[in-house]
Design a protein around this motif. Structure first.
Motif, PDB file in Angstrom:
ATOM      1  N   PHE A  34       7.564  41.628 -29.689  1.00 14.48           N
ATOM      2  CA  PHE A  34       9.084  41.309 -29.040  1.00 14.48           C
ATOM      3  C   PHE A  34       8.739  39.652 -28.990  1.00 14.48           C
ATOM      4  O   PHE A  34       8.072  39.246 -28.107  1.00 14.48           O
ATOM      5  N   VAL A  35       9.683  38.891 -29.310  1.00 11.35           N
ATOM      6  CA  VAL A  35       9.960  37.436 -29.149  1.00 11.35           C
ATOM      7  C   VAL A  35      11.176  37.190 -28.265  1.00 11.35           C
ATOM      8  O   VAL A  35      12.173  37.372 -28.627  1.00 11.35           O
ATOM      9  N   VAL A  36      10.961  36.677 -27.339  1.00  7.18           N
ATOM     10  CA  VAL A  36      11.839  36.323 -26.239  1.00  7.18           C
ATOM     11  C   VAL A  36      12.240  35.186 -26.083  1.00  7.18           C
ATOM     12  O   VAL A  36      11.409  34.371 -26.261  1.00  7.18           O
ATOM     13  N   ASP A  37      13.369  34.557 -25.714  1.00 10.25           N
ATOM     14  CA  ASP A  37      14.031  33.440 -25.368  1.00 10.25           C
ATOM     15  C   ASP A  37      12.895  32.689 -24.301  1.00 10.25           C
ATOM     16  O   ASP A  37      12.264  33.276 -23.677  1.00 10.25           O
ATOM     17  N   GLU A  43      10.671  34.096 -14.397  1.00  8.69           N
ATOM     18  CA  GLU A  43       9.432  34.625 -15.296  1.00  8.69           C
ATOM     19  C   GLU A  43       8.160  33.722 -15.129  1.00  8.69           C
ATOM     20  O   GLU A  43       7.109  34.269 -15.208  1.00  8.69           O
ATOM     21  N   GLU A  44       8.758  32.483 -15.076  1.00 10.30           N
ATOM     22  CA  GLU A  44       7.661  31.553 -15.079  1.00 10.30           C
ATOM     23  C   GLU A  44       6.645  31.813 -13.767  1.00 10.30           C
ATOM     24  O   GLU A  44       5.329  31.861 -13.606  1.00 10.30           O
ATOM     25  N   SER A  45       7.398  32.007 -12.399  1.00  7.36           N
ATOM     26  CA  SER A  45       6.636  32.230 -11.259  1.00  7.36           C
ATOM     27  C   SER A  45       6.017  33.536 -11.190  1.00  7.36           C
ATOM     28  O   SER A  45       4.953  33.789 -10.525  1.00  7.36           O
ATOM     29  N   GLU A  46       6.503  34.706 -11.871  1.00  6.74           N
ATOM     30  CA  GLU A  46       5.728  35.894 -12.024  1.00  6.74           C
ATOM     31  C   GLU A  46       4.733  36.093 -13.286  1.00  6.74           C
ATOM     32  O   GLU A  46       4.076  36.831 -13.339  1.00  6.74           O
ATOM     33  N   ASN A  47       4.955  35.146 -14.117  1.00 13.08           N
ATOM     34  CA  ASN A  47       4.226  34.823 -14.963  1.00 13.08           C
ATOM     35  C   ASN A  47       4.118  35.968 -16.052  1.00 13.08           C
ATOM     36  O   ASN A  47       3.218  36.583 -16.445  1.00 13.08           O
ATOM     37  N   LYS A  48       5.400  36.343 -16.379  1.00 20.80           N
ATOM     38  CA  LYS A  48       5.842  37.340 -17.269  1.00 20.80           C
ATOM     39  C   LYS A  48       6.764  37.033 -18.035  1.00 20.80           C
ATOM     40  O   LYS A  48       7.623  36.284 -17.656  1.00 20.80           O
ATOM     41  N   PRO A  49       6.802  37.547 -19.312  1.00 19.07           N
ATOM     42  CA  PRO A  49       7.984  37.132 -20.373  1.00 19.07           C
ATOM     43  C   PRO A  49       9.237  37.677 -20.092  1.00 19.07           C
ATOM     44  O   PRO A  49      10.282  36.906 -20.369  1.00 19.07           O
ATOM     45  N   LEU A  50       9.361  38.874 -19.290  1.00 18.45           N
ATOM     46  CA  LEU A  50      10.489  39.163 -18.595  1.00 18.45           C
ATOM     47  C   LEU A  50      10.318  39.727 -17.269  1.00 18.45           C
ATOM     48  O   LEU A  50       9.348  40.262 -17.153  1.00 18.45           O
ATOM     49  N   THR A  51      11.369  39.668 -16.430  1.00 17.14           N
ATOM     50  CA  THR A  51      11.161  40.045 -15.194  1.00 17.14           C
ATOM     51  C   THR A  51      12.649  40.468 -14.584  1.00 17.14           C
ATOM     52  O   THR A  51      13.617  40.481 -15.325  1.00 17.14           O
TER      53      THR A  51
END
Length: 183
Positions: A34-37, A43-51
């Motif tokens: 899956f390629v996400v926007d 998401e950056e602060s949690e270091n995950k592609p989706l949150t």
């Protein structure tokens, strides 16, 4: 394969060293990528592609497709966030070689783009509204473009569309499984 992804991550750090990067997560060698926007600040602060709610919706959509998060690989088209604006086409373009390497090294059967920027980054230069609901052959994998899960929050009318796309993913995976192996 994991070594190659580590090399991609090192190259990303070298190119975008001043930015906090969010790397892809999931099963290396997954049948579905899956390629996400680009990531949000959360998401950056949690270091995950989706949150958050997007991640919850995504997990529910995976169930519709008969998949779990442990079976897929999720990555952002651009690995960093910019505050107060949308990524420029130049920023997206500068991330594409890394994305293509990530995809190549996972060797998926299907790539699903979640959102317009992800769709552009993968190389399909059409608005999502023109291509959603269709499947495209990209050589070594099939591509299914669909909405980002957060779009359901903004426009609930997208929910049946994105659910239909995940049903299509399930059917596509079943058909791929049933295809005879090429000699």
């Amino acid at each position: 394969m994991e070594d190659v992804l580590l090399q991609v991550n090192k190259a990303l750090k070298k190119k975008f060293g001043s930015k906090k990067l969010v790397f892809g997560q999931g099963f290396d060698g997954a049948k579905v990528v899956f390629v996400v926007d680009p990531p949000t600040s959360k998401e950056e602060s949690e270091n995950k592609p989706l949150t958050g709610y997007s991640e919850k919706l995504f997990n529910r959509l995976l169930k519709i497709a008969g998949l779990s998060k442990k079976q897929v690989y999720v990555t952002n088209v651009v690995k960093y966030t910019v505050s107060g604006r949308v990524h420029t086409s130049k920023e997206v373009k500068s991330s594409v070689p890394f994305l293509k390497e990530e995809i190549k090294n996972n060797e998926p059967q299907v790539v699903v783009t979640l959102g317009n920027i992800a769709l552009t980054g993968i190389g399909l230069r059409q608005p999502l509204v023109n291509v959603r609901g269709r499947t495209f052959n990209f050589g070594s994998y099939d591509l299914i473009p669909t909405h980002h899960p957060v779009s359901i929050i903004k426009n609930p009318a997208f929910q049946p569309e994105i659910e239909a796309d995940f049903i299509k993913l399930k059917e596509l995976l079943r058909n791929i499984k049933e295809r005879p192996k090429e000699a």
